[in-house]
Design an enzyme around this catalytic site. Structure first.
Site, PDB file in Angstrom:
ATOM      1  N   GLY A   1       8.115  10.979  33.963  1.00 51.98           N
ATOM      2  CA  GLY A   1       6.998  10.258  33.353  1.00 51.98           C
ATOM      3  C   GLY A   1       6.694   8.960  34.086  1.00 51.98           C
ATOM      4  O   GLY A   1       5.523   8.624  34.328  1.00 51.98           O
TER       5      GLY A   1
ATOM      6  N   GLU B   1      12.195  17.805  33.285  1.00 47.56           N
ATOM      7  CA  GLU B   1      13.057  18.831  32.687  1.00 47.56           C
ATOM      8  C   GLU B   1      12.300  19.708  31.698  1.00 47.56           C
ATOM      9  O   GLU B   1      12.672  20.863  31.482  1.00 47.56           O
ATOM     10  CB  GLU B   1      14.279  18.190  32.000  1.00 47.56           C
ATOM     11  CG  GLU B   1      15.269  19.238  31.503  1.00 47.56           C
ATOM     12  CD  GLU B   1      16.570  18.657  30.963  1.00 47.56           C
ATOM     13  OE1 GLU B   1      16.833  17.456  31.206  1.00 47.56           O
ATOM     14  OE2 GLU B   1      17.317  19.398  30.311  1.00 47.56           O
TER      15      GLU B   1
ATOM     16  N   ARG C   1      27.239  25.765  39.123  1.00 46.00           N
ATOM     17  CA  ARG C   1      27.707  25.368  37.796  1.00 46.00           C
ATOM     18  C   ARG C   1      27.962  26.536  36.864  1.00 46.00           C
ATOM     19  O   ARG C   1      28.917  26.523  36.086  1.00 46.00           O
ATOM     20  CB  ARG C   1      26.675  24.435  37.166  1.00 46.00           C
ATOM     21  CG  ARG C   1      26.680  23.122  37.862  1.00 46.00           C
ATOM     22  CD  ARG C   1      25.717  22.164  37.239  1.00 46.00           C
ATOM     23  NE  ARG C   1      25.922  20.862  37.866  1.00 46.00           N
ATOM     24  CZ  ARG C   1      25.166  19.808  37.646  1.00 46.00           C
ATOM     25  NH1 ARG C   1      24.140  19.896  36.822  1.00 46.00           N
ATOM     26  NH2 ARG C   1      25.426  18.668  38.242  1.00 46.00           N
TER      27      ARG C   1
ATOM     28  N   GLY D   1       9.087   8.626  29.105  1.00 44.16           N
ATOM     29  CA  GLY D   1       9.230   7.610  30.160  1.00 44.16           C
ATOM     30  C   GLY D   1      10.541   7.725  30.900  1.00 44.16           C
ATOM     31  O   GLY D   1      11.167   6.728  31.227  1.00 44.16           O
ATOM     32  N   GLY D   2      10.979   8.957  31.166  1.00 40.32           N
ATOM     33  CA  GLY D   2      12.124   9.145  32.064  1.00 40.32           C
ATOM     34  C   GLY D   2      11.638   9.161  33.498  1.00 40.32           C
ATOM     35  O   GLY D   2      10.523   8.709  33.804  1.00 40.32           O
ATOM     36  N   LEU D   3      12.453   9.706  34.390  1.00 35.24           N
ATOM     37  CA  LEU D   3      12.091   9.694  35.807  1.00 35.24           C
ATOM     38  C   LEU D   3      10.737  10.342  36.060  1.00 35.24           C
ATOM     39  O   LEU D   3       9.920   9.812  36.814  1.00 35.24           O
ATOM     40  CB  LEU D   3      13.151  10.436  36.627  1.00 35.24           C
ATOM     41  CG  LEU D   3      14.428   9.671  36.916  1.00 35.24           C
ATOM     42  CD1 LEU D   3      15.410  10.576  37.644  1.00 35.24           C
ATOM     43  CD2 LEU D   3      14.147   8.440  37.755  1.00 35.24           C
TER      44      LEU D   3
ATOM     45  N   LEU E   1      17.202  15.305  39.556  1.00 34.94           N
ATOM     46  CA  LEU E   1      16.549  14.018  39.796  1.00 34.94           C
ATOM     47  C   LEU E   1      15.411  14.214  40.783  1.00 34.94           C
ATOM     48  O   LEU E   1      14.349  13.620  40.664  1.00 34.94           O
ATOM     49  CB  LEU E   1      17.567  13.005  40.325  1.00 34.94           C
ATOM     50  CG  LEU E   1      18.719  12.686  39.373  1.00 34.94           C
ATOM     51  CD1 LEU E   1      19.619  11.610  39.947  1.00 34.94           C
ATOM     52  CD2 LEU E   1      18.182  12.235  38.030  1.00 34.94           C
TER      53      LEU E   1
ATOM     54  N   HIS F   1      24.029  21.267  28.778  1.00 34.52           N
ATOM     55  CA  HIS F   1      23.700  20.139  29.644  1.00 34.52           C
ATOM     56  C   HIS F   1      22.239  20.064  30.064  1.00 34.52           C
ATOM     57  O   HIS F   1      21.676  18.976  30.187  1.00 34.52           O
ATOM     58  CB  HIS F   1      24.582  20.241  30.893  1.00 34.52           C
ATOM     59  CG  HIS F   1      24.362  19.169  31.891  1.00 34.52           C
ATOM     60  ND1 HIS F   1      24.457  17.829  31.567  1.00 34.52           N
ATOM     61  CD2 HIS F   1      24.068  19.204  33.223  1.00 34.52           C
ATOM     62  CE1 HIS F   1      24.232  17.098  32.656  1.00 34.52           C
ATOM     63  NE2 HIS F   1      23.967  17.904  33.662  1.00 34.52           N
TER      64      HIS F   1
END
Lengths: 665, 286
Positions: A15, A404, A298, A11-13, A420, A366
């Site tokens: 999901g 991800e 990065r 249930g992150g962004l 994001l 990360h």
């Protein structure tokens, strides 16, 4: 007949975006999550979300250039059609999040403000203080709550995904979950299962990731037959705050707002940093990369910080590795409005005010660029065919992956503030695909569900019953983290990787002999941790094997033995010859290694590798020359050869290399 | 006292400290205190203390015990999971630094579960009531759809600066644990009750009790949003039902314990004024 349901794992962004969109399409959704969804790891994303916007567009930016920056930054290791589609959706996704109430920072006139992030020269990044991930997640969570009240979404919080349920034909028919409180194991029949479980940083012990980011859900899909793409590409973020339990992220936005990275020219200069005069400071990123300065991609920033400490011996401290990240030249009020959230974290955990004293930071694991392999269907414009059942689908029919935990968008290195975007994008895109799939999906048979539960129940009971084997799961996890961090982060060597594989195999065997200090059947965190630990090994092996096999440098994967150093000649003719040789070597390497690693796992947990060509039909791969000595000459040779090639091909119908107007939807 | 390997000729004893944990095996069992002794390390926080206790799995008396149950996720004080009572104060375990705690109370750290929520086990509690309150007050924007409709309304930087801190609320529950009007409510599942039946009954019970400062603050957040203003009245009505804002006794503990320094009492003041205004408007409209 009641409509068939869809199960989302995580249930992150990603999901939540999928759940919300499916609910709008009137498809009943179940969502299981280890934590209440509002506590998902997306809250840790700080800096912002990228897209071309009204201002950058008038400065020459376009969706096409965002695509170009993304694939160039990712060293061309991602299929380009999904990325093209994502960058075209970028502005629309940010508009949508704005409509959902995300308090984006504003300009004086009331427009959304943007800042610059790494790997681009445009200010593409919309942000909400320095807690953008949190703000985006909350807006989606609130929408999902709305649908929960209306009964279209059912959330199972504190449930662990134990694996997909596959029928005899290998089609996914549902998911097995375990309640972390009652320990009940239950089958959830589903016409499609969408894995949205995030990254796998805990395989490295301490990282910037949250405790839920064990990779276990992705690993369980992997062990059930889903392929895993580009496992060796693990992003090490340049700037994190070292800690005993976690390495806390210090967002790239600190540099986006003008933060400067430096070390004293005199090794371990004992003076307080602000008393060291300018000419005795080494702003090594600015000196080595005049164009991008502190905002190089990065992977490059990470390697420079790492080498300035380890090779040049210029760490600011004697007993631990760190460089300064300096914000003290920026007015306090500006810092508070734009970076308050992250400065608060530094202050709280380090007890030092970063507005007054330069921060001490060092790289940390990360982000997982790699993840479950997923498919897509390309349309005539070179983007995605919306609603195709293939989009975001793993090789297991009716099993999908987004966010991800898929391998799709970031290639060999992810640009800041693109994650994001890829999470929300893949969540929105998967919904119509799944909606089309479930029209024809057959409901799962009761006997299949029952036998799946029985199998997992037997495994669980056996773990609780196992006589003491003496191994401690928490200590094995520490050892695994140490091995992975030493062997497979910033700099990789084949001999070290070979040793690491042996060690990880040994630890994997030992993890099967863990003695549980809790054999109860109520909220047993001990057994759930041990299960997650055991499932780290197949992924750890895939990461190491992928890294060992890949004899080149690409994005986050750096093997000094195969590095292509800059040019050294001073004589122009000799320099030209060196550049020609450099480009020859680049071409040979592209032919050999511009391909995705595809890992498969057999029933015994053994991992094998194969490779997949990358769709680079939109933008032809070219050398990444950030800060390389002799870059100018290499570029000249490169361009001359491209020109020669396209004229010999006749009408120049080869890949478009110039910016193109984006296709509007 | 043989620890002189630092070569400075200065010996110091191995430094340790004690952790007292209030444990409870399950919701029905009584709670009990348990003591653990840990080696001191620099830069520890309470999360790493709990990790060490899990790895050590042994009390001061040498008894083998199960790891202490607790919730945690982000470890950087943005997810709200690891809230507990540490040395008598409700806060997050991740941002509770051992050095500071030992300065305040040398030699010992005391951990207890939050007091207003049912204990699942040890330091893990069930905070579903907190999220139910967000459902009750309709804490969302009722947008038409998720298609591309262009940007949201323009807003001034001042509006953003007022709204943003309210949306940093991570639903940790500190404000509720510290609130004298927020009482402990525990609904026990009945024999044979389905998930749905239990949830319905539990919601009905929760809805009779105080929603708390966090939910009131979300009403203010959504009611100041230009789109949210369209159904601001619905939120105000939900917020003045039984268990609503009128229950607040103005103790102001909420704002004192909020780890994100959210101006909760300002929110309560604003919400209260808006609710009163709405009540009068509704009377006059009758």
């Amino acid at each position: 007949m009641a409509k068939q349901r869809v199960m989302i794992v995580g249930g992150g962004l990603a999901g939540l975006a999928a759940a919300m969109k499916l609910a709008e399409l009137e498809i009943p959704v179940d969502l299981m999550s280890l934590t209440p969804v509002k506590r998902s790891h997306s809250v840790c994303a700080q800096g912002g979300i990228n897209s071309v916007n009204a201002v950058t567009r008038q400065q020459g930016d376009s969706e096409w250039l965002h695509l170009d920056d993304t694939v160039y930054g990712g060293d061309f290791l991602q299929h380009q059609p999904p990325v093209k589609e994502m960058t075209e959706w970028g502005p629309k996704i940010i508009d949508l999040m704005d409509r959902l109430g995300v308090p984006f920072n504003r300009t004086a006139e009331g427009f959304r403000d943007q800042r610059r992030f790494g790997g681009t020269l445009f200010k593409r990044t919309a942000f909400s203080g320095a807690t953008t991930g949190q703000q985006l997640l909350y807006a989606l969570d609130d929408q999902v709550r709305r649908w929960t009240v209306e009964g279209r979404i059912k959330i199972y919080e504190a449930w662990d995904f134990l694996g997909p349920i596959l029928d005899a034909d290998g089609v996914c028919r549902g998911a097995i979950g375990q309640d972390l409180v009652s320990m009940e194991i239950r089958a959830f029949p589903a016409a499609a299962v969408i894995i949205a479980s995030g990254g796998c940083g805990l395989i490295y012990g301490r990282s910037t990731m949250s405790m839920a980011c064990t990779g276990s859900a992705a690993s369980r899909a992997f062990q059930a037959g889903a392929r895993y793409g580009n496992p060796e590409f693990i992003q090490v973020h340049p700037t994190a705050i070292p800690g005993a339990d976690k390495l806390r992220l210090m967002s790239e936005s600190a540099r986006g707002e003008g933060g400067r990275v430096w070390v004293p020219r005199k090794p371990q200069d004992p003076r307080p940093p602000r008393e060291i005069p300018e000419n005795e400071r080494y702003y090594f990123l600015e000196e080595r990369y005049p164009t991008y300065g502190n905002l190089v991609p990065r992977d490059i920033a990470t390697r420079e910080i790492f080498s300035v400490c380890t090779e040049d011996g210029l760490s600011v401290d004697k007993d631990r590795l760190a460089v300064y990240l300096d914000l003290t030249h920026i007015p306090r009020a500006t810092l508070d409005i734009k970076l308050g959230g992250i400065l608060h974290i530094y202050e709280k955990f380090q007890g030092v005010d970063p507005r007054e004293v330069p921060m001490k930071i060092f790289p940390a694991v990360h982000y997982s660029m790699g993840g479950l392999w997923v498919d897509y269907e390309k349309n005539a414009a070179g983007g995605l065919t919306m609603g195709s059942p293939r989009n975001q689908r793993t090789n297991v029919p009716q099993l999908y992956a987004i966010g991800e935990c898929d391998y799709q968008y970031h290639g060999a290195n992810r640009l800041g503030a693109n994650s994001l975007l890829s999470c929300i994008f893949s969540g929105l895109v998967v919904a119509p695909s799944v909606a089309n799939v479930i029209k024809t999906a057959k409901p799962a048979e009761e006997s299949l569900l029952k036998s799946a539960v029985a199998e997992k129940q037997a495994e669980h009971d056996q773990m609780l019953r196992r006589p003491t084997g003496g191994e401690n799961p928490y200590l094995i996890h520490q050892e695994l983290g140490n091995v992975m961090t030493k062997s497979c982060t910033v700099v990789r060597h084949n001999n070290v990787l070979r040793e690491a594989i042996d060690k990880v195999n040994e630890l994997g065997e030992r993890s099967k002999r863990c003695s549980l200090s809790d054999s109860g059947n109520w909220n047993n965190q001990n057994v759930m941790f041990t299960k997650a630990l055991r499932d780290m090994f197949p992924l750890a092996k895939a990461i190491l094997l992928g890294a060992l096999a890949r004899d080149e440098c690409r994005g986050a994967h750096f093997k000094p033995e195969f590095a292509m150093p800059g040019l050294t000649a001073t004589d122009p003719a000799e320099l030209r010859r060196e550049a020609e040789a450099w480009v020859d070597r680049f071409d040979a390497n592209t032919n050999k290694w511009l391909k995705s690693t595809i890992a498969s796992c057999d029933k015994q947990g053994e991992v094998s590798l194969s490779y997949e060509d990358v769709d680079t039909t939109l933008i032809k791969p070219r050398p990444r020359l950030y800060g390389l000595v002799g870059a100018g000459m290499i570029e000249e040779v490169w361009k001359a050869r491209q020109a020669a090639k396209s004229s010999s091909e006749g009408n120049g119908s080869a890949a478009k290399s110039a910016p193109q107007p984006a296709v509007a939807h | 006292m043989s620890d002189t390997h630092n070569g400075q000729g200065h010996s110091h004893a191995r430094r340790t400290f004690e952790v007292r944990v209030l444990r409870q095996d399950d919701p029905e069992s009584p709670s009990y205190w348990e003591r653990h002794r840990l080696d001191y390390e620099p830069d520890m926080n309470v999360t790493s203390v709990l990790q060490r206790i899990a790895a050590q799995a042994e009390t001061v008396d040498g008894v083998h015990v199960a790891p202490v149950s607790y919730d945690s996720n982000c470890l950087e004080e943005v997810c709200g999971a690891c809230t507990m009572i540490i040395n008598g104060r409700v806060r997050q375990a991740c941002s509770a630094l051992v050095d500071r705690l030992l300065e305040d109370r040398p030699g010992e750290i005391e951990l207890q579960p939050m007091s207003k929520f049912p204990v699942i086990r040890d330091l893990a509690v069930r905070r579903r009531r907190l999220f139910r309150a967000l459902e009750k007050v309709k804490a969302w924007l009722p947008v038409d759809n998720y298609y591309n409709m262009g940007p949201g309304p323009r807003q001034s930087p001042e509006q953003q600066e007022q709204a943003y801190p309210l949306y940093e609320c991570m639903s940790c529950g500190c404000c509720l644990d510290a609130c004298p009007q927020y009482s402990h409510v525990e609904v026990v599942r009945a024999e044979g009750e389905t998930d749905e039946q239990f949830k319905t009954r539990e919601n009905a019970t929760f809805d009779q009790y105080f929603i708390g400062a966090h939910a009131i603050s979300q009403v203010v957040f959504y009611n100041m949003n230009p789109t949210g203003q369209n159904n601001a009245g619905e939120r105000l009505d939900a917020m003045t039902e039984p268990g609503g804002i009128q229950v607040c006794g103005n103790a102001q503990n909420c704002v004192a314990v909020c780890p994100k320094s959210i101006p909760l009492t300002t929110s309560i003041g604003r919400a209260g004024r808006a609710a009163t205004k709405r009540m009068f408007t509704k009377w006059f409209d009758k």
